[in-house]
Design a protein around this motif. Structure first.
Motif, PDB file in Angstrom:
ATOM      1  N   ILE A  13     -63.524 -46.567 -70.237  1.00  0.00           N
ATOM      2  CA  ILE A  13     -64.981 -46.488 -70.249  1.00  0.00           C
ATOM      3  C   ILE A  13     -65.526 -46.213 -71.647  1.00  0.00           C
ATOM      4  CG2 ILE A  13     -66.977 -45.166 -69.427  1.00  0.00           C
ATOM      5  CD1 ILE A  13     -65.550 -44.783 -66.785  1.00  0.00           C
ATOM      6  N   GLU A  14     -64.981 -45.206 -72.309  1.00  0.00           N
ATOM      7  CA  GLU A  14     -65.568 -44.762 -73.571  1.00  0.00           C
ATOM      8  C   GLU A  14     -65.107 -45.576 -74.776  1.00  0.00           C
ATOM      9  OE1 GLU A  14     -65.526 -40.556 -74.190  1.00  0.00           O
ATOM     10  OE2 GLU A  14     -65.671 -40.101 -72.043  1.00  0.00           O
ATOM     11  N   ASP A  15     -63.864 -46.029 -74.766  1.00  0.00           N
ATOM     12  CA  ASP A  15     -63.340 -46.780 -75.907  1.00  0.00           C
ATOM     13  C   ASP A  15     -63.463 -48.288 -75.717  1.00  0.00           C
ATOM     14  OD1 ASP A  15     -62.659 -44.317 -76.964  1.00  0.00           O
ATOM     15  OD2 ASP A  15     -60.595 -44.406 -76.226  1.00  0.00           O
ATOM     16  N   LEU A  16     -63.090 -48.751 -74.509  1.00  0.00           N
ATOM     17  CA  LEU A  16     -63.133 -50.195 -74.242  1.00  0.00           C
ATOM     18  C   LEU A  16     -64.435 -50.641 -73.594  1.00  0.00           C
ATOM     19  CD1 LEU A  16     -59.481 -50.768 -72.927  1.00  0.00           C
ATOM     20  CD2 LEU A  16     -60.338 -50.703 -75.282  1.00  0.00           C
ATOM     21  N   GLU A  17     -65.250 -49.684 -73.142  1.00  0.00           N
ATOM     22  CA  GLU A  17     -66.570 -49.956 -72.540  1.00  0.00           C
ATOM     23  C   GLU A  17     -66.474 -50.851 -71.310  1.00  0.00           C
ATOM     24  OE1 GLU A  17     -70.042 -49.480 -75.435  1.00  0.00           O
ATOM     25  OE2 GLU A  17     -68.716 -50.896 -76.478  1.00  0.00           O
ATOM     26  N   ILE A  18     -65.445 -50.625 -70.512  1.00  0.00           N
ATOM     27  CA  ILE A  18     -65.282 -51.337 -69.245  1.00  0.00           C
ATOM     28  C   ILE A  18     -66.072 -50.610 -68.172  1.00  0.00           C
ATOM     29  CG2 ILE A  18     -63.615 -51.891 -67.432  1.00  0.00           C
ATOM     30  CD1 ILE A  18     -61.567 -52.406 -69.649  1.00  0.00           C
ATOM     31  N   SER A  19     -66.775 -51.359 -67.350  1.00  0.00           N
ATOM     32  CA  SER A  19     -67.598 -50.736 -66.307  1.00  0.00           C
ATOM     33  C   SER A  19     -67.309 -51.276 -64.908  1.00  0.00           C
ATOM     34  CB  SER A  19     -69.090 -50.945 -66.624  1.00  0.00           C
ATOM     35  OG  SER A  19     -69.403 -52.327 -66.710  1.00  0.00           O
ATOM     36  N   TYR A  20     -66.390 -52.219 -64.777  1.00  0.00           N
ATOM     37  CA  TYR A  20     -66.028 -52.796 -63.478  1.00  0.00           C
ATOM     38  C   TYR A  20     -64.646 -52.293 -63.106  1.00  0.00           C
ATOM     39  CZ  TYR A  20     -64.061 -56.547 -60.479  1.00  0.00           C
ATOM     40  OH  TYR A  20     -63.407 -57.257 -59.499  1.00  0.00           O
ATOM     41  N   PHE A  21     -64.555 -51.577 -61.975  1.00  0.00           N
ATOM     42  CA  PHE A  21     -63.302 -50.995 -61.511  1.00  0.00           C
ATOM     43  C   PHE A  21     -62.971 -51.520 -60.116  1.00  0.00           C
ATOM     44  CE2 PHE A  21     -64.499 -48.310 -64.920  1.00  0.00           C
ATOM     45  CZ  PHE A  21     -63.333 -47.723 -65.400  1.00  0.00           C
ATOM     46  N   ASP A  22     -61.740 -51.941 -59.939  1.00  0.00           N
ATOM     47  CA  ASP A  22     -61.274 -52.468 -58.654  1.00  0.00           C
ATOM     48  C   ASP A  22     -60.087 -51.637 -58.184  1.00  0.00           C
ATOM     49  OD1 ASP A  22     -61.023 -54.982 -56.688  1.00  0.00           O
ATOM     50  OD2 ASP A  22     -59.014 -54.427 -57.374  1.00  0.00           O
ATOM     51  N   VAL A  23     -60.081 -51.290 -56.881  1.00  0.00           N
ATOM     52  CA  VAL A  23     -59.004 -50.461 -56.346  1.00  0.00           C
ATOM     53  C   VAL A  23     -58.808 -50.813 -54.879  1.00  0.00           C
ATOM     54  CG1 VAL A  23     -60.398 -48.501 -55.524  1.00  0.00           C
ATOM     55  CG2 VAL A  23     -58.081 -48.093 -56.457  1.00  0.00           C
ATOM     56  N   ALA A  24     -57.725 -50.311 -54.303  1.00  0.00           N
ATOM     57  CA  ALA A  24     -57.461 -50.500 -52.877  1.00  0.00           C
ATOM     58  C   ALA A  24     -56.561 -49.377 -52.393  1.00  0.00           C
ATOM     59  CB  ALA A  24     -56.792 -51.855 -52.624  1.00  0.00           C
ATOM     60  N   PRO A  25     -56.707 -48.958 -51.115  1.00  0.00           N
ATOM     61  CA  PRO A  25     -55.835 -47.907 -50.597  1.00  0.00           C
ATOM     62  C   PRO A  25     -54.371 -48.334 -50.541  1.00  0.00           C
ATOM     63  CG  PRO A  25     -57.269 -48.780 -48.876  1.00  0.00           C
ATOM     64  CD  PRO A  25     -57.751 -49.348 -50.163  1.00  0.00           C
ATOM     65  N   GLU A  26     -54.115 -49.652 -50.549  1.00  0.00           N
ATOM     66  CA  GLU A  26     -52.734 -50.137 -50.523  1.00  0.00           C
ATOM     67  C   GLU A  26     -51.999 -49.881 -51.829  1.00  0.00           C
ATOM     68  OE1 GLU A  26     -54.980 -51.492 -47.384  1.00  0.00           O
ATOM     69  OE2 GLU A  26     -55.399 -51.985 -49.481  1.00  0.00           O
ATOM     70  N   TYR A  27     -52.713 -49.638 -52.908  1.00  0.00           N
ATOM     71  CA  TYR A  27     -52.078 -49.402 -54.195  1.00  0.00           C
ATOM     72  C   TYR A  27     -51.473 -48.005 -54.229  1.00  0.00           C
ATOM     73  CZ  TYR A  27     -54.855 -53.497 -55.560  1.00  0.00           C
ATOM     74  OH  TYR A  27     -55.425 -54.741 -55.641  1.00  0.00           O
ATOM     75  N   GLY A  28     -50.146 -47.973 -54.088  1.00  0.00           N
ATOM     76  CA  GLY A  28     -49.477 -46.680 -54.045  1.00  0.00           C
ATOM     77  C   GLY A  28     -49.683 -45.942 -52.742  1.00  0.00           C
ATOM     78  N   ASP A  29     -50.079 -46.668 -51.672  1.00  0.00           N
ATOM     79  CA  ASP A  29     -50.351 -46.056 -50.370  1.00  0.00           C
ATOM     80  C   ASP A  29     -51.352 -44.908 -50.499  1.00  0.00           C
ATOM     81  OD1 ASP A  29     -50.208 -45.763 -47.621  1.00  0.00           O
ATOM     82  OD2 ASP A  29     -48.387 -44.546 -47.655  1.00  0.00           O
ATOM     83  N   GLY A  30     -52.464 -45.211 -51.153  1.00  0.00           N
ATOM     84  CA  GLY A  30     -53.551 -44.238 -51.294  1.00  0.00           C
ATOM     85  C   GLY A  30     -53.611 -43.550 -52.630  1.00  0.00           C
ATOM     86  N   VAL A  31     -52.552 -43.642 -53.435  1.00  0.00           N
ATOM     87  CA  VAL A  31     -52.491 -42.893 -54.686  1.00  0.00           C
ATOM     88  C   VAL A  31     -53.544 -43.357 -55.685  1.00  0.00           C
ATOM     89  CG1 VAL A  31     -51.090 -42.426 -56.742  1.00  0.00           C
ATOM     90  CG2 VAL A  31     -50.066 -42.247 -54.461  1.00  0.00           C
ATOM     91  N   ALA A  32     -53.684 -44.675 -55.874  1.00  0.00           N
ATOM     92  CA  ALA A  32     -54.585 -45.180 -56.912  1.00  0.00           C
ATOM     93  C   ALA A  32     -56.018 -44.719 -56.686  1.00  0.00           C
ATOM     94  CB  ALA A  32     -54.519 -46.705 -56.975  1.00  0.00           C
ATOM     95  N   GLN A  33     -56.515 -44.807 -55.451  1.00  0.00           N
ATOM     96  CA  GLN A  33     -57.900 -44.395 -55.213  1.00  0.00           C
ATOM     97  C   GLN A  33     -58.058 -42.879 -55.298  1.00  0.00           C
ATOM     98  OE1 GLN A  33     -58.956 -46.062 -51.385  1.00  0.00           O
ATOM     99  NE2 GLN A  33     -58.015 -44.406 -50.219  1.00  0.00           N
TER     100      GLN A  33
END
Length: 425
Positions: A138-158
């Motif tokens: 966010i602060e260095d690369l100024e990215i504002s679009y985030f995508d996630v899913a509960p399947e990623y790591g079985d809940g870990v990523a979110q």
């Protein structure tokens, strides 16, 4: 990668340690209680300000040599408040139309953050590492679009993404999530869990995850199917748009032509397009039906095999992944990269990776790309796109070189058999 951690991706950077502020109290000894209280409050406030400034400029805070009171930066209300004022430049990247049905005109920056990368941090004490990855984005690369899913790591990523995003202004973040549940009840529960994990009351986009069979489409669209949950949630303001991700071209076209969805995620990948025969029909249908497209796997070389990947252990049950998907992972084994911990072989040559990304972004109908879930590859892609008003043109002179480079790989997706749609998300 821990083979038990389904959905993990790599980023071995360690977060910066929290540095305590030292507050001198020698000068307030002997004062009356009210004066002491006021002095302590003033000292704490001043120290928080100095520490925040020092953190930004990477300069030391002047410290006394008497008694100290330690105040970790991450527990400072002032630090959180200050972070909320830090928002990515909405025009840091080229923006393209994304959600345009029914008179809407929502645009999206062309580069998103692959939150699947956070799935490699299953322990709560790893939260600081996830925080730093998101802060950098966010602060260095100024990215504002985030995508996630509960399947990623079985809940870990979110679970990692929610606290990491909390210091930032929610309305300046485009937040997308997914569900693999095909029924109304299962998807409603999954949505509630995701909103709680992400610490938000709404998603900008909610998507049916990993559609690849006729059964998927039929279950979603039938009475009592997940579409009911999505439409109700949209009316209630819990989600603002409806989308899906798919690996089957024919099923993606069916979903687009249903007229019920706003966006599509599909592998618009050089090798899959030229050597697997998939992609163009989805783009044609999306353009015809005003559906925005996110290009998945744009940075992939090809499919992993037992020769160049390592098998993912499939447990007897998952917490956030439905049983049908678990069985699919048994029937169609998933392999991860030995280097990047992605579910495919990413292109890790920076020049070649950027060529792949540019090819995808230059396909008519594509709004944005999600880069490989290996954060070590993110900065180079960002550098190519950040600060530009338009996506650089794909050089036609690179075409023959790329055709030769990827001629001998197995496309990550293809139309040769059913297994061509069966690689994990």
């Amino acid at each position: 990668m821990d083979s038990n951690n389904y959905g993990s991706c790599d980023d071995q950077k360690q977060s910066r340690p929290t540095r305590p502020t030292r507050i001198s109290i020698a000068e307030i000894e002997g004062e009356n209680p009210h004066s002491v209280a006021i002095s302590v409050f003033a000292a704490l406030l001043l120290a928080a300000i100095l520490l925040f400034i020092a953190q930004i400029h990477n300069t030391p805070v002047p410290l006394g040599n008497t008694q100290v009171v330690n105040i970790p930066l991450l527990t400072s209300t002032m630090a959180i408040t200050a972070s909320k004022s830090i928002t990515p430049d909405p025009n840091a990247y080229p923006r393209r139309p994304f959600i345009t049905k029914n008179g809407r005109n929502i645009t999206l920056p062309v580069l998103g953050f692959p939150s699947v990368a956070l799935a490699q941090y299953p322990n709560p004490e790893d939260q600081s590492i996830a925080n730093e990855a998101v802060r950098h984005a966010i602060e260095d690369l100024e990215i504002s679009y985030f995508d996630v899913a509960p399947e990623y790591g079985d809940g870990v990523a979110q679970e990692r993404l929610g606290p990491a995003l909390e210091p930032y202004d929610r309305e300046h973040i485009f937040l997308a999530a997914k569900t693999m549940y095909r029924d109304a009840i299962g998807s409603a529960n999954d949505l509630a869990n995701t909103l709680k994990a992400l610490k938000t009351d709404h998603l900008d986009l909610y998507q049916f995850h990993s559609i690849s069979t006729e059964r998927d489409v039929e279950q979603i669209l039938k009475e009592g199917g997940a579409m009911e949950t999505f439409q109700n949630a949209k009316m209630e303001g819990k989600i603002r748009a409806i989308g899906f991700s798919a690996h089957s071209e024919s099923m993606a076209v069916r979903m687009i032509e249903s007229g019920l969805i706003d966006t599509c995620m599909f592998p618009i990948n050089f090798a899959a397009y030229h050597y697997g025969g998939v992609g163009q029909k989805v783009l044609n249908a999306a353009i015809k039906n005003n559906v925005g497209v996110i290009a998945l796997k744009s940075g992939a070389r090809g499919r992993l095999t037992p020769d160049n990947g390592q098998a993912v252990h499939v447990p007897n049950a998952f917490e956030h992944i439905p049983e049908w998907k678990r069985k699919e992972m048994v029937d169609y084994p998933v392999f991860t990269s030995k280097v990047h911990h992605t579910w495919y072989e990413p292109e890790d040559d920076p020049v070649e990776l950027n060529r792949l990304i540019l090819w995808s972004l230059n396909q008519p109908g594509v709004t944005a790309v999600l880069p490989p879930g290996s954060l070590g590859l993110l900065d180079g892609i960002s550098d190519m796109l950040r600060g530009k008003s338009q996506v650089p043109k794909f050089e036609d002179t690179d075409m023959q070189h790329m055709l030769e480079r990827y001629n001998d790989i197995v496309p990550i997706f293809h139309n040769r058999s059913e297994s061509g749609t069966k690689v994990s998300t």
